[in-house]
Design an enzyme around this catalytic site. Structure first.
Site, PDB file in Angstrom:
ATOM      1  N   HIS A  66      -2.976   6.377   4.619  1.00 24.90           N
ATOM      2  CA  HIS A  66      -1.528   6.433   4.869  1.00 24.90           C
ATOM      3  C   HIS A  66      -0.987   7.796   4.413  1.00 24.90           C
ATOM      4  O   HIS A  66      -1.336   8.276   3.329  1.00 24.90           O
ATOM      5  CB  HIS A  66      -0.793   5.368   4.038  1.00 24.90           C
ATOM      6  CG  HIS A  66      -0.914   3.972   4.570  1.00 24.90           C
ATOM      7  ND1 HIS A  66      -1.597   3.644   5.703  1.00 24.90           N
ATOM      8  CD2 HIS A  66      -0.384   2.810   4.091  1.00 24.90           C
ATOM      9  CE1 HIS A  66      -1.506   2.337   5.910  1.00 24.90           C
ATOM     10  NE2 HIS A  66      -0.788   1.809   4.947  1.00 24.90           N
ATOM     11  N   CYS A  82       0.814  -1.229   0.000  1.00 23.56           N
ATOM     12  CA  CYS A  82       0.000   0.000   0.000  1.00 23.56           C
ATOM     13  C   CYS A  82       0.846   1.278   0.000  1.00 23.56           C
ATOM     14  O   CYS A  82       0.571   2.226  -0.740  1.00 23.56           O
ATOM     15  CB  CYS A  82      -0.957  -0.003   1.177  1.00 23.56           C
ATOM     16  SG  CYS A  82      -0.255  -0.624   2.711  1.00 23.56           S
TER      17      CYS A  82
END
Ligand code: NAP
Length: 339
Positions: free
Chosen positions: A237, A130
């Protein structure tokens, strides 16, 4: 009428799998049927797909009979064992785990960056980590325009990257905090806490970012170093990224212009208006947000960027579904041996 695909989701009850199901409901991919697979624990559970209840089945090798496309996100050991079973039965696998990512004959793909790598697939395509994906979407246009010499990245990663149990653990810890419990009494079985052992996966995350970046960008000489940190955020994130470019004519405004036009990127860079990417605003968005672009004070070819994306979408489920859509568009959604 063109071909419609029979699709399986492995890990259908997980943090990533549930987002995959939502995205499959709105994809441009022509879908004939969806089969939901998980462990014995969740077999029989009902999940809605386009307003219809689908029953979760226990994953067994025969689950892939008649399946054209299998999206895996149930952990590396499950992919290791079952992805070859799916391919054997004629399914193309898009795998979210790290198991196959660095394998030579497995393309590691971010559709905005290296879709042509899909042409070499042998049945399995790996979805990158990710943290790597969002960085690639932002940095590839800069690499193409100015060349890339070096990347130094520090991540601020959401707990959902560690799955549903990690999300629940953060919520429990928040309750423990509000109740005034001492830290030693907080439940901490999943998230990185005190022990060395629990720091290990984070170190592995750093290796993933470094190796995967070189593979996706096709540049083994690129200098990349990562420091990965988990923070108490549910999803989204954030990354502080320092880059050194090769060409001397790069500037903040040129990079801003590139970001404004880059596919899958939204430029948010008006600090005077307090406009910059924030994890909270990235949740449920497919794009990667880039802002706070600054030239380094001492290094003329050095630039700093702040890059934010929803780790469960572009970092996982959306990148996987996007790979499937791209395979379909390129007429590659089939296992080569089965032609
Ligand atoms: P998760 O929330 O813990 O979900 C795990 C899923 O795997 C559940 O559906 C679970 O089903 C299933 N599963 C576990 N053991 C199984 C077994 N023996 N047989 C069949 N299914 C089994 O985890 P996640 O966050 O979705 O992540 C799944 C994978 O994707 C991991 O490999 C992870 O590294 C990777 N990934 C995650 C992210 C992210 O941001 N979260 C990003 C990229 C990649 P049950 O309900 O039956 O337990």
């Amino acid at each position: 009428m063109g071909k419609e695909y029979h699709v399986a989701v492995v890990g259908a009850t997980g943090a990533v799998g549930t987002r995959m199901i939502e995205l499959l409901a709105e994809t441009s991919l022509p879908i004939a049927s969806v089969r939901l697979l998980a462990s014995k624990r969740s077999a029989g559970q009902e999940i809605q797909f386009k307003g219809q209840p689908l029953i979760v089945e226990e994953l067994v090798p025969e689950s892939f009979e008649g399946i054209d496309l299998a999206l895996f996100s149930a952990g590396g050991s499950i992919s290791e064992k079952f992805a070859p079973e799916a391919v054997k039965r004629g399914a193309v696998v898009v795998d979210n785990t790290s198991h196959f990512r660095m394998a030579k004959d497995v393309p590691l793909v971010v559709p905005e960056v290296n879709p042509e790598a899909l042409k070499n697939h042998q049945g399995i395509i790996a979805n990158p980590n990710c943290s790597t994906i969002q960085m690639m979407v932002a940095l590839e246009p800069i690499r193409q325009a100015f060349g890339l010499e070096r990347i130094i990245v520090s991540t601020y990663q959401a707990v959902s990257g560690a799955g549903i149990r990690a999300i629940n653990e953060l919520k429990e810890q928040a309750e423990d905090f509000l109740e005034g419990k001492p830290v030693s009494e907080w439940s901490a079985e999943i998230l990185p806490a005190g022990s060395d052992e629990k720091h290990y996966p984070i170190t592995y995350e750093e290796w993933k970012m470094m190796n995967e970046t070189k593979k996706i960008m096709g540049d083994n000489k690129l200098k990349v170093v990562a420091t990965c940190v988990r923070i108490p955020v549910i999803s989204g994130h954030s990354e502080s990224v320092y880059i050194e470019v090769k060409q001397a004519d790069a500037s903040v405004s040129a990079i801003q212009e590139l970001m404004a036009q880059a596919p899958g990127v939204i430029l948010q860079d008006e600090p005077s208006e307090q406009l910059y990417p924030q994890a909270l605003n990235s949740v449920n968005q497919k794009e990667t947000f880039v802002g706070r672009i600054r030239q380094d004070v001492d290094v003329k070819n050095g630039f700093h960027l702040w890059i934010v994306s929803d780790n469960l979408l572009k970092g996982a489920a959306w990148n996987s579904v996007q790979i499937a859509e791209t395979l379909h568009e390129m007429n590659l959604l089939r296992v080569p041996e089965n032609d």
